[in-house]
Scaffold this active site. Structure first.
Site, short mmCIF file in Angstrom:
data_model
loop_
_atom_site.label_atom_id
_atom_site.label_comp_id
_atom_site.label_asym_id
_atom_site.label_seq_id
_atom_site.Cartn_x
_atom_site.Cartn_y
_atom_site.Cartn_z
N THR A 194 2.34 -59.57 15.19
CA THR A 194 3.52 -59.86 16.50
C THR A 194 4.42 -58.59 15.97
O THR A 194 4.33 -57.54 15.49
CB THR A 194 4.52 -60.53 16.23
OG1 THR A 194 5.99 -60.19 17.42
CG2 THR A 194 5.60 -60.55 14.75
N CYS A 214 22.29 -51.59 19.57
CA CYS A 214 21.28 -51.27 18.78
C CYS A 214 20.16 -52.23 19.10
O CYS A 214 20.67 -53.06 19.81
CB CYS A 214 21.59 -51.07 17.23
SG CYS A 214 22.08 -52.66 16.15
N THR A 259 -4.11 -57.06 26.24
CA THR A 259 -4.59 -55.96 24.74
C THR A 259 -4.64 -56.41 23.58
O THR A 259 -5.40 -56.61 22.54
CB THR A 259 -3.23 -54.88 24.73
OG1 THR A 259 -3.57 -53.40 25.61
CG2 THR A 259 -4.48 -53.45 23.91
N ARG A 260 -3.44 -56.84 23.61
CA ARG A 260 -3.31 -58.16 22.15
C ARG A 260 -4.02 -59.22 21.82
O ARG A 260 -4.16 -59.28 20.83
CB ARG A 260 -1.52 -58.45 22.07
CG ARG A 260 -0.51 -57.06 22.43
CD ARG A 260 0.60 -58.19 21.78
NE ARG A 260 0.96 -58.12 23.27
CZ ARG A 260 2.20 -58.97 23.55
NH1 ARG A 260 2.53 -59.95 22.47
NH2 ARG A 260 2.53 -59.17 24.42
N ARG A 283 0.82 -54.32 19.03
CA ARG A 283 1.66 -53.10 20.00
C ARG A 283 0.22 -53.11 21.67
O ARG A 283 -0.68 -53.99 21.87
CB ARG A 283 1.82 -51.91 20.04
CG ARG A 283 3.27 -52.56 19.42
CD ARG A 283 4.86 -52.54 20.01
NE ARG A 283 4.18 -52.00 21.79
CZ ARG A 283 4.63 -50.71 22.26
NH1 ARG A 283 5.14 -50.16 20.99
NH2 ARG A 283 4.46 -50.29 23.67
N GLY A 284 0.91 -53.50 23.05
CA GLY A 284 -0.09 -53.76 23.77
C GLY A 284 0.52 -54.95 24.97
O GLY A 284 1.50 -55.91 25.04
N ASN A 285 -0.05 -54.59 26.38
CA ASN A 285 0.00 -55.63 26.61
C ASN A 285 -0.66 -56.41 26.89
O ASN A 285 -1.13 -56.60 26.08
CB ASN A 285 -0.09 -55.15 28.22
CG ASN A 285 -1.86 -54.83 29.05
OD1 ASN A 285 -2.64 -55.45 27.77
ND2 ASN A 285 -2.27 -53.53 29.54
N VAL A 286 0.25 -58.24 27.54
CA VAL A 286 -0.29 -58.95 27.03
C VAL A 286 -2.77 -59.09 26.74
O VAL A 286 -2.93 -59.79 25.80
CB VAL A 286 -0.57 -60.23 27.91
CG1 VAL A 286 -0.61 -61.71 27.63
CG2 VAL A 286 0.81 -60.13 28.25
N ARG A 292 4.91 -51.50 37.03
CA ARG A 292 4.22 -51.22 35.86
C ARG A 292 2.61 -51.43 36.67
O ARG A 292 2.70 -53.02 37.28
CB ARG A 292 4.93 -51.72 34.87
CG ARG A 292 5.81 -50.97 34.55
CD ARG A 292 6.51 -52.03 32.90
NE ARG A 292 5.50 -52.03 32.20
CZ ARG A 292 5.78 -53.30 31.03
NH1 ARG A 292 6.22 -53.81 31.10
NH2 ARG A 292 4.79 -53.19 30.20
N ARG A 318 12.27 -60.13 17.09
CA ARG A 318 12.70 -61.51 16.56
C ARG A 318 11.87 -62.54 16.36
O ARG A 318 11.84 -63.71 15.65
CB ARG A 318 13.50 -61.65 18.33
CG ARG A 318 13.62 -63.16 18.31
CD ARG A 318 13.84 -62.78 20.07
NE ARG A 318 12.60 -63.27 20.73
CZ ARG A 318 11.85 -64.07 21.19
NH1 ARG A 318 11.86 -65.17 20.19
NH2 ARG A 318 10.27 -63.84 21.84
N ARG A 319 10.46 -62.11 16.65
CA ARG A 319 9.40 -63.31 16.25
C ARG A 319 9.23 -63.38 14.97
O ARG A 319 9.26 -64.00 14.06
CB ARG A 319 8.02 -62.93 16.88
CG ARG A 319 8.74 -63.04 18.25
CD ARG A 319 7.41 -63.08 19.30
NE ARG A 319 7.56 -63.18 20.63
CZ ARG A 319 7.36 -62.50 21.72
NH1 ARG A 319 6.17 -62.02 21.91
NH2 ARG A 319 7.32 -63.37 23.13
N LYS A 320 9.18 -61.88 14.34
CA LYS A 320 8.78 -61.18 12.90
C LYS A 320 9.86 -62.43 12.04
O LYS A 320 9.69 -62.93 11.24
CB LYS A 320 8.67 -60.31 12.37
CG LYS A 320 8.52 -59.60 11.37
CD LYS A 320 8.70 -58.71 10.68
CE LYS A 320 7.84 -58.25 9.47
NZ LYS A 320 8.27 -56.32 9.44
N LYS A 325 13.66 -59.76 30.50
CA LYS A 325 13.14 -59.73 28.94
C LYS A 325 13.08 -57.76 28.33
O LYS A 325 14.06 -57.73 26.83
CB LYS A 325 13.15 -60.78 28.10
CG LYS A 325 11.41 -60.06 27.64
CD LYS A 325 10.49 -60.92 26.79
CE LYS A 325 9.33 -60.82 26.05
NZ LYS A 325 8.91 -61.87 26.04
N ASP A 326 13.11 -57.74 29.04
CA ASP A 326 12.27 -55.25 28.74
C ASP A 326 13.79 -54.74 29.65
O ASP A 326 13.70 -53.52 28.99
CB ASP A 326 11.07 -55.33 29.57
CG ASP A 326 10.42 -56.33 28.65
OD1 ASP A 326 10.37 -56.48 27.87
OD2 ASP A 326 8.87 -56.29 29.77
#
Ligand SMILES: NCc1[nH]cc(CCC(=O)O)c1CC(=O)O
Length: 305
Positions: A124, A237, A151-152, A146-149, A10, A128-130, A80-81
């Site tokens: 977030t 899921c 952007t966030r 959302r967004g890449n690191v 990516r 999982r984090r939420k 993890k993705d």
């Protein structure tokens, strides 16, 4: 026979760093390589939470297709993705030595955890984090991010949230060390967080043999157990699931958690076995969760999402 191994990636800064790392390692072993970057659907759709998109492998699909079409030979991913079930014909060629697995909390300004109060809002995009955050801090607000690191991090600076959660490895890799952060040592990471994986085509012996030399056995085993736990629990899921395995002196130590979406319910397991008994260990841990009430919890999550 020499050929050039075309490495697909990516185009985010983190993804490029990871692909460059693999490129350097392969070149050091004497292989010719070329980097080819693509845009993924996961990077293009930024206005919806990931789980709402309902597609698994949103970050990896474009590269899977490129490999199957033969425009790249291998693909480098944050493990993890990567969905637990790989597309037919694609295999896991190597897991690199894992970096930091923890989540960290980055504060917007000069605060620390002692300043958390009922008005705290954190950001977030991860279920999982939420869920884990709300389990620990039920009165906080959690908003989507959302967004890449990069952007966030920018969004944290631009909003009035208290802060946001990131993977430590992701920030370290692109050399971002936010001054005001804490390591969330109580939070169970995503399965395979902090690990990088190389995917290749099953029938591509040349690339597979090259990549196999980069495999780190303990990281491969730990992430295997974590992903086995995940796939047994989820059955396709998405749910708030954390898993972490570590290998010490020939034993695997495993922690796994499943939460309800609002974080009010938590099911956890902590077990260890000798490495020689690792077969199905992740699955067995997941079955214990499912049989102890996790099955009903998973059904409720599926209905809500
Ligand atoms: N979901 C995005 C993603 N995928 C991999 C990483 C970081 C590296 C890793 O966790 O291995 C991140 C960023 C984050 O979670 O903050």
């Amino acid at each position: 026979m020499t050929k050039t191994i075309r490495i697909g990636t990516r185009d985010s800064e983190l993804a490029l760093w990871q692909a460059h790392t693999v490129q350097r390692k392969l070149e050091a072993l004497g292989y010719d390589t070329e980097l080819i970057s693509v845009k993924s659907t996961g990077d293009l759709i930024l206005d919806k939470p990931l789980y709402e998109l309902g597609i698994t492998g949103i970050f990896t699909k474009t590269l899977d297709v490129a490999m199957i079409n033969g425009t790249v030979d291998i693909a480098v991913h944050s493990m993890k993705d990567v969905p637990t079930k790989l597309p037919q014909g694609i295999i896991q060629a190597a897991v690199l030595e894992r970096a930091a697995s923890e989540d960290i909390f980055v504060f917007r300004d000069g605060k620390n955890a002692d300043d958390f109060n009922a008005k705290t809002t954190i950001a977030t995009g991860s279920l999982r984090r939420k869920a884990q955050w709300l389990n620990r801090y039920p009165y906080h607000q959690v908003v989507d991010l959302r967004g890449n690191v990069n952007t966030r991090l920018q969004k944290v600076a631009d909003n009035d949230w208290t802060g946001a959660i990131f993977a430590k490895a992701g920030l370290e890799r692109i050399n971002l060390k936010p001054e005001n952060h804490i390591v969330l040592d109580w939070m169970i990471p995503a399965p395979a967080q902090g690990a990088m994986v190389i995917a290749a085509m099953q029938n591509d012996t040349y690339s597979r043999e090259a990549c196999a030399q980069l495999n780190h056995a303990d990281s491969a085993l730990a992430t295997y157990v974590e992903r086995e736990f995940l796939s047994t629990l989820e059955g396709g899921c998405t749910a708030p699931i954390g898993a972490y395995a570590e290998i010490k002196e020939n034993r695997i130590y495993f922690k796994g958690v499943l939460f309800s979406l609002d974080g009010s319910e938590k099911m956890e397991i902590e077990e260890s076995v000798p490495v020689s008994e690792c077969r199905n260990f992740g699955t067995l841990c997941a079955l214990k969760i499912l049989e102890g009430g996790g099955r009903a919890l998973m059904e409720a999550i599926k209905k809500e999402l």
